[in-house]
Structures are given as structure tokens and as C-alpha cells.
Design an enzyme around this catalytic site. Structure first.
Site, PDB file in Angstrom:
ATOM      1  N   GLU A  86       0.832  -1.200   0.000  1.00 24.47           N
ATOM      2  CA  GLU A  86       0.000   0.000   0.000  1.00 24.47           C
ATOM      3  C   GLU A  86       0.869   1.252   0.000  1.00 24.47           C
ATOM      4  O   GLU A  86       2.094   1.178   0.171  1.00 24.47           O
ATOM      5  CB  GLU A  86      -0.913   0.009   1.225  1.00 24.47           C
ATOM      6  CG  GLU A  86      -0.154   0.046   2.547  1.00 24.47           C
ATOM      7  CD  GLU A  86      -0.974   0.665   3.658  1.00 24.47           C
ATOM      8  OE1 GLU A  86      -1.261   1.866   3.541  1.00 24.47           O
ATOM      9  OE2 GLU A  86      -1.298  -0.053   4.620  1.00 24.47           O
ATOM     10  N   LYS A 220      -4.784  -2.224  14.395  1.00 22.29           N
ATOM     11  CA  LYS A 220      -4.221  -1.156  15.213  1.00 22.29           C
ATOM     12  C   LYS A 220      -4.897  -1.144  16.594  1.00 22.29           C
ATOM     13  O   LYS A 220      -6.116  -1.280  16.713  1.00 22.29           O
ATOM     14  CB  LYS A 220      -4.400   0.193  14.521  1.00 22.29           C
ATOM     15  CG  LYS A 220      -3.712   0.278  13.165  1.00 22.29           C
ATOM     16  CD  LYS A 220      -3.941   1.635  12.525  1.00 22.29           C
ATOM     17  CE  LYS A 220      -3.281   1.717  11.150  1.00 22.29           C
ATOM     18  NZ  LYS A 220      -3.962   0.937  10.131  1.00 22.29           N
TER      19      LYS A 220
END
Length: 761
Positions: A86, A220
Site C-alpha cells: 500500500e 491497530k
């Protein structure tokens, strides 16, 4: 989703990914033939009355908006491991120059493990799969870059903007390019208090609908990890921790307090999991959660305390949505005096290493599977000298008895079921560009994909290997039974998939009123699947492709053709798909192509060459434009067979003995070019019984003539005679099709119009 009431039964009409419409019946028991066709006709009429466009959108599948770097396309073509990466970590995750150095370090790690990196990003409205050093630097420095998720892609592309792709957008691009493994830092998830705010990352829904393996350090820690795992389960995503434990990692920490449903010990196990997912055709992804290396996890407690402080500050300042993550990461970096950034970089490096090892293991397993397939699976079919790769359809053809059909009511006519596809029929397109049946033979373009081609070749004494995909359903059983005289050992039957279907409603004279198709399964004819047949491809006399298959598959076959000097025939199928080989240098490996004038213009436009805005109508102007558009392509393509509607067929290529040399060339050399125009044969509407196989009958007979080393006039006339037989038969490929039935020397026909010759400067 649209509900249409037909004969007191509600029919759900669902748009598919190709701008076609899939009909889903809410009640059981309908006849599989006549009753279903009548409902389709009436639903089609209602759709038209409501102003809904059912023809394929020109903008919907514009592959020119995607650019695959040459290093990536070459690796994919050779079945070598590729890792998608990404770019939001470059544009939004780290400050400059740490972002650029980290991106380059990650790419270097991927290369050191034996894989090819493919960093995905959007630059000036074009999605790039694989970035050059200059493009990486541009994204790293750009201060106006957008954060591009699935939602944002259309806007960013339409405005010509640049941006870093999130997990969801990167998955879309990677899948489009044919890359099965994607490495990132951590995925998004359900935000804290998400049960009230409904703030859920698009990464999760993308994992539920795109078959890509995502290697990450889990979720996360700023997110609600428990609800994220629950949501992934709802989306049908297979989640596994990489290593000996099922503990699900939380980005900076190897433990989140939650466990994964599965775990894999090593790259080989992970690769088998990915291969199984792809083989099942589930259309959902795999999440492989890799814990942060232990030596960096020691700082996890300190970082987690900083995370909680940053979350609180973000809440106080009213920071929400996509701005939360960048703010928290920057704040945590400040509070930990750079330790979080070091840990972030370390886990990304580790993910890149592990992901590359998995991709290499997957590549090895696929190569071994391919070798076993070549040795065991195909047996007696391994010696096919022609390979056809394309679509396969079940067709429903409804022909009205009147010249004008009245929408909103039942019209008298006949309905039949047949089998198509540009594997079974060189196309997969609607008849919107074709008018009457006697014009159709002149345009020589089919209406549905490539299966008629191997059918016609089989009936002409050849035994091509047909590579395609169907669902594991009743339609598949019917079409494979019908094609039992063909070599269909290369046709994959996929669970949880629907065999492609096509419905055409035509008037008495053959004019199309409406075409509906469900063609999604053609995207499953991937380079990875086709690579199982590399032995057959590399030894074939001729390979034929249609425009329905993915770009990555076309690139792969063209690379094999270049390596082994194989002749490839490309049938573009429509003006939208004509661009596919021309998005890279793949087109330079083509030997033949059979576009119409609009498709020929698209090919030139994709190469950045000047093209007319409006196509001409007079014969003289049509021929002039066709020759002009053919000229630059003939620098590499051996021969172009341009179908010109009412103007007939134009054959362009190397001059030999007052005509065009159709025989395969043995080597590329400077040559004198010419064109020969063949006027059309006429078939009246009364003679026309079926319009779905004429194009492939022509192509198949023309190819058979070439392989028999017949002269150009005989090859083209064989094609025209085969097309005429198809139009006059209730079957797309006439059962009476044989060499004798299309031999110009044996068939009594009208006097052949004299072809005209012209030089090409």
C-alpha cells in the site's frame, strides 16, 4: 437492487460488476427455458420503460485507468511471486523522508526474499500497480495527496488527482492485476464506540469481497479489536495468526487479549491456506496476522500507554474518521520520542519478509501443481496444437415475429436455448453495434463469448484445447454435455460461482432489442489458472484469446508467446475491452487480431495515437480510416482482419503475390504492407435463424484455412461461408459445418465479389 413484477411474481434485478443484470427469482419452480425467457423479456421491457441502462457502460471497465509496471507484469506472466504494497504509509503514515526510505527498504526486503514488489498508488488519476523510484519520491513529497479508499477511487480518478491507497483500494488494484498476496502494517477495523457511530473501516468489507491474502500485524490497537474480529467473521474472512500461537496481535503488541480462529506455522502452511481459498472461489480474502518481532515488542507497553493518551486527546479535539489514525500515530511518535516510529518500521519490515516468504511458497506450490497437471490431468489432450482461452455461456435467444416489439406486453415469437461464449463464441458482447441479420454477417462480430470457436475448429477437423471457467451448476453440466466432442479438459468448474448466461431479444429481421448478461465468472480465468497449461501454450501452433479474460491473463499468455515464438490471435469482443493488450507491451506479441473499426480506434487511442472522433460511413472513407488505423499496429502485429459492417472485411498485413500473407511468420523483418478489401455476402432476414455464432464460425474457418496453408482468398471465403451456415442454422455453430461445406471450390454460391487491393505506405 430493483424489484420488477412479472406475471404476478416479483423478480429481483441486481447490477453486477460488469454493468450487466443478474435475475434472481424469488419463487422456485419456473421452467428453465420458455417461462424463464418470457419473464426475462417482460422484465427487460420494464427496465427499458424505467430508463435503466442495461448495455455495458463504456466507463465501467476502462482498463486504461490502471497501469501495471513492466517488472510486475513480467513477474506475473512468468508465475513468479509478487507482493502488493500500500502507499498510505508513504502519503499519510510517516513524515518525509522516513516515509520514502521505509518504502524503499520494504521493496528491497521483498526483492531480497525473491519476490517482486508492487507498490500501489494513484498518480494523476491513474492507478499504478508498481511504482518507479521517481513515482515513489513524488508520492512521498506530495503534500496534496489524498487518502484513497474504495469510496474515493472514482472521485480521485475522475479529477486526475494523486493519492496513497489504503488497504481496501490496494486490494482492488492487486486483485485486478492478478496479485494474490498483499503486505501492509495493520488493517483498519471497527472504531471504539463503533456500535454507536458505525465507524467501520472499508478494509473489513473489502476483505469480505476480494480474494486477496493480506499480511499485517493485526489490527491497530486504537480500534475495537474484539468487534473487528466479530465483523470479519460476519464477512466470511478467514483469519489466522502466523506462528505457534493463536494470539491475535495488536500492531505494536504481539497480544491483544483476543485469539484468531486459526493459525499457520510457516510460509508453506500459509501458502496452502491461500491456495485453498483461491481454489474454492469464495470471493473473500484471508487475513494473516503476524506478531511484531519480540525485540521490538518490549517497547509495546510504553507505546500502548502513549496510544491511550493520544486517543483521549483526539477525542477532546473532536478528531474523527480518517484523520484519527494519522493524528494518533504522530502523537504517539512524539510521546515515545520516536520509539513508536521505530517499532512501526520494524513490524512493516517483518511483515514484508514474512509476506514475501509466503508469496514464494505459494508460487512454488502453484508451479508444482502445474507440473502435476501437465503430467496427470490432461493426459491424451496434451498434444493440442491450438489453445483457445475465453468465455463460455448459456444463451437464451428470443426472436419476435414482428419487426417492432411492443414493450410491456407479451409478443409472439420463438425462444430457444443455446450455448455460447467467445471461447464458444469469439465475443461476450451485446449486439448494440449491429443492426439487421444481413448486416451481421458483414460485421462478422458475435454476440456472446469464445466457445463457438473451438466448436467450429473441432467440426473442421482440429482439436483445440479450450480453457475457460463455469460454475458447478446445471447450466455447466448442460453446456459441457453439448460440447462433449470438444477438448474441454481446461474448463474449470467453480463452486459458489454461476455459469455465465446471456439473453438476447431480437426482432423478426434480427435487430437486437435488448441484451442481458451475467458474465462475472470470466474474471476467474486468471493467469494463475491458465499457467497450469504452460506446456500446451508453449508448444501450440496458435493461441486464441478473447477480450473477456483479465488483463493479467492476456499479459501472461503474451509473455509465453514472446518467449516461445507462438502465434496469438486476439479477438477484442467490444470497443471497451479492445484496449487490454495495449495497456502494456503485450500487444507486440500478438500475431493476429480481428477488430471492428471502433475497436481498432480504441487500440490506437490506448497507444496514444491520433484517432478520429467520429467514424465515417461511406465505403471509401471507412477503408481509408481502417488502413490508417491499421498501419501503426502492423509494426508488430502480423495481420489484422478488420470487420467493417456493411463494407465487408479488410485484411491488412505483409504483401505477398498480390495479396496479404496470412501464413504465420517465422521471424520479424521489414516488410511491404498492403490491404485487401472483401465485400460482404448478403443473408436475408428470412434466411436467418440464429445470430450468435456467425462471428466465431468465420474466425474458426479462417484460422482453419490458415493452418491448412490455404491462400488468402480461400481462407476469407471459407470464413464467410461458415458464417452463412451459422446464420441459417438454429444452432450457433451449424452441425453441418465441415471442410467440404465451406470449401469455396466445392460449394455452389453466388459469384464472389471481386476483392480490391491497396498498398499501405
Amino acid at each position: 437492487m430493483l424489484l420488477v413484477c412479472v406475471n404476478n411474481v416479483w423478480v429481483k434485478v441486481q447490477p453486477t460488476g460488469q454493468s450487466f443484470y443478474r435475475f434472481c427469482y424469488t419463487e422456485e419452480g419456473f421452467s428453465q427455458n420458455l417461462n424463464r425467457m418470457r419473464m426475462l423479456k417482460r422484465a427487460s421491457a420494464l427496465l427499458l420503460r424505467r430508463g435503466i441502462t442495461t448495455y455495458q457502460s463504456r466507463l465501467c471497465r476502462n482498463d486504461s485507468l490502471f497501469r501495471v509496471h513492466s517488472s510486475v507484469s513480467e513477474a506475473l506472466a512468468e508465475n513468479k511471486p509478487v507482493i502488493a504494497l500500500e502507499s498510505t504509509i508513504i502519503t499519510h503514515g510517516m513524515p518525509y523522508p522516513h516515509n520514502l526510505s521505509t518504502a524503499k527498504e520494504v521493496e528491497d526486503i521483498v526483492r531480497s526474499e525473491g519476490a517482486t514488489p508492487a507498490t500501489v498508488g494513484v498518480i494523476d488519476g491513474v492507478v499504478h500497480v508498481g511504482l518507479s523510484s521517481e513515482e515513489l519520491d513524488h508520492l512521498a513529497r506530495c503534500k496534496s495527496s489524498m487518502k484513497v479508499s474504495r469510496r474515493d477511487l472514482p472521485y480521485v480518478v475522475s479529477k486526475g488527482l494523486s493519492g496513497g491507497t489504503t488497504v481496501s483500494a490496494t486490494m482492488i488494484a492487486a486483485h485486478r492485476a492478478g496479485i494474490p498476496v498483499f503486505v501492509t502494517g495493520g488493517i483498519g477495523g471497527v472504531h471504539r464506540d463503533g456500535e454507536n457511530s458505525l465507524d467501520i473501516s472499508a478494509d473489513l468489507t473489502e476483505l469480505g469481497r476480494t480474494p486477496i491474502a493480506v499480511v499485517s500485524a493485526g489490527v491497530k490497537s486504537i480500534l475495537d479489536i474484539g468487534r473487528t474480529l466479530e465483523y470479519l467473521e460476519t464477512q466470511g474472512v478467514c483469519v489466522a495468526t502466523y506462528g505457534a500461537s493463536k494470539n491475535f496481535p495488536a500492531f505494536f503488541s504481539p497480544q491483544s487479549g483476543f485469539t484468531s480462529p486459526f493459525h499457520v506455522f510457516n510460509p508453506e502452511e500459509a501458502a496452502k491456506l491461500i491456495a485453498s481459498t483461491l481454489s474454492l472461489g469464495l470471493q473473500s480474502g484471508v487475513l494473516l496476522a503476524v506478531p511484531i518481532p519480540e525485540k521490538h515488542a518490549a517497547a509495546g507497553k510504553l507505546i500502548e500507554e502513549a496510544v491511550q493518551a493520544a486517543v483521549t486527546e483526539a477525542s477532546v479535539k473532536g478528531i474523527t474518521g480518517r484523520d484519527v489514525t494519522p493524528f494518533i500515530l504522530q502523537k504517539v511518535n512524539e510521546l515515545t520520542e520516536g520509539k513508536s516510529l521505530q517499532a512501526n518500521i520494524a513490524l512493516i519490515h517483518n511483515n514484508a519478509k514474512v509476506g514475501s516468504q509466503i508469496a514464494c511458497a505459494l508460487s512454488r506450490q502453484m508451479s508444482e501443481r502445474k507440473c502435476r497437471g501437465n503430467t496427470n490431468r490432461h493426459g491424451k489432450h496434451s498434444d493440442s496444437d491450438i489453445v483457445v482461452i475465453g468465455g463460455i455461456n448459456v444463451d437464451f435467444i428470443a426472436k419476435g415475429k414482428a419487426e417492432t416489439l411492443i414493450f410491456g406486453q407479451t409478443n409472439p415469437g420463438s425462444v430457444c436455448q443455446s450455448f455460447g461464449g467467445v471461447g464458444r463464441n469469439i465475443a461476450g458482447v451485446f449486439l448494440s453495434d449491429y443492426v439487421h441479420a444481413h448486416v451481421f454477417i458483414r460485421t462478422v462480430k458475435p454476440i456472446v463469448p469464445l466457445i463457438f470457436l473451438p466448436d467450429s475448429l473441432s467440426r473442421l477437423g482440429r482439436s483445440p484445447l479450450f480453457i475457460s471457467a463455469t460454475g458447478a451448476d446445471s447450466h455447466s453440466e448442460a453446456v459441457l454435455h453439448y460440447c462433449k466432442h470438444m477438448n474441454t479438459s481446461g474448463v474449470a468448474r467453480l463452486e459458489e460461482q454461476s455459469t455465465a448466461t446471456y439473453c438476447a431479444v431480437i426482432t423478426a429481421s434480427g435487430e437486437l432489442s435488448l441484451g442481458l448478461g451475467d458474465m462475472d465468472i470470466h474474471q476467474q480465468i486468471t493467469a494463475q489458472y491458465v499457467s497450469q497449461f504452460e506446456k500446451q501454450l508453449s508448444s501450440a501452433t496458435l493461441v486464441c484469446l478473447d477480450g473477456n479474460i483479465p488483463v493479467s491473463t492476456i499479459d501472461y499468455v503474451c509473455s509465453i508467446a514472446k518467449k516461445h515464438n507462438i502465434n496469438v490471435w486476439y479477438e477484442p469482443t467490444d470497443s471497451d475491452k479492445a484496449c487490454k493488450p495495449f495497456l502494456s507491451d503485450a500487444w507486440k506479441s500478438l500475431s493476429y487480431s480481428s477488430p471492428n473499426l471502433a475497436e481498432l480506434r480504441t487500440m490506437n487511442k490506448t497507444l496514444g495515437l491520433p484517432t478520429p472522433e467520429v467514424l465515417p460511413s461511406s465505403v471509401e472513407e471507412v477503408l481509408s480510416v481502417a488502413v490508417a488505423l491499421s498501419r501503426p499496429l502492423l509494426e508488430h502485429i502480423h495481420c489484422l482482419v478488420v470487420t467493417l459492417g456493411e463494407s465487408g472485411v479488410l485484411v491488412c498485413g505483409e504483401h505477398e503475390a498480390g495479396s496479404v500473407n496470412l501464413q504465420p511468420r517465422k521471424q520479424k523483418k521489414k516488410r511491404k504492407l498492403c490491404a485487401v478489401h472483401y465485400p460482404a455476402l448478403t443473408v436475408t432476414s428470412d434466411e436467418t435463424m440464429n445470430v450468435s455464432g456467425a462471428g466465431d464460425s468465420l474466425a474458426g474457418a479462417l484460422m482453419a484455412g490458415i493452418l491448412q496453408q490455404r491462400d488468402t482468398d480461400s481462407c476469407v471465403r471459407m470464413g464467410l461461408l461458415a458464417a452463412r451456415l451459422s446464420l441459417a442454422s438454429p444452432h450457433p455453430i451449424a452441425p453441418t459445418l465441415t471442410f467440404d461445406s465451406v470449401d469455396p471450390n466445392k460449394v455452389k454460391t453466388q459469384e464472389w465479389p471481386k476483392p480490391s487491393f491497396m498498398w499501405i505506405d
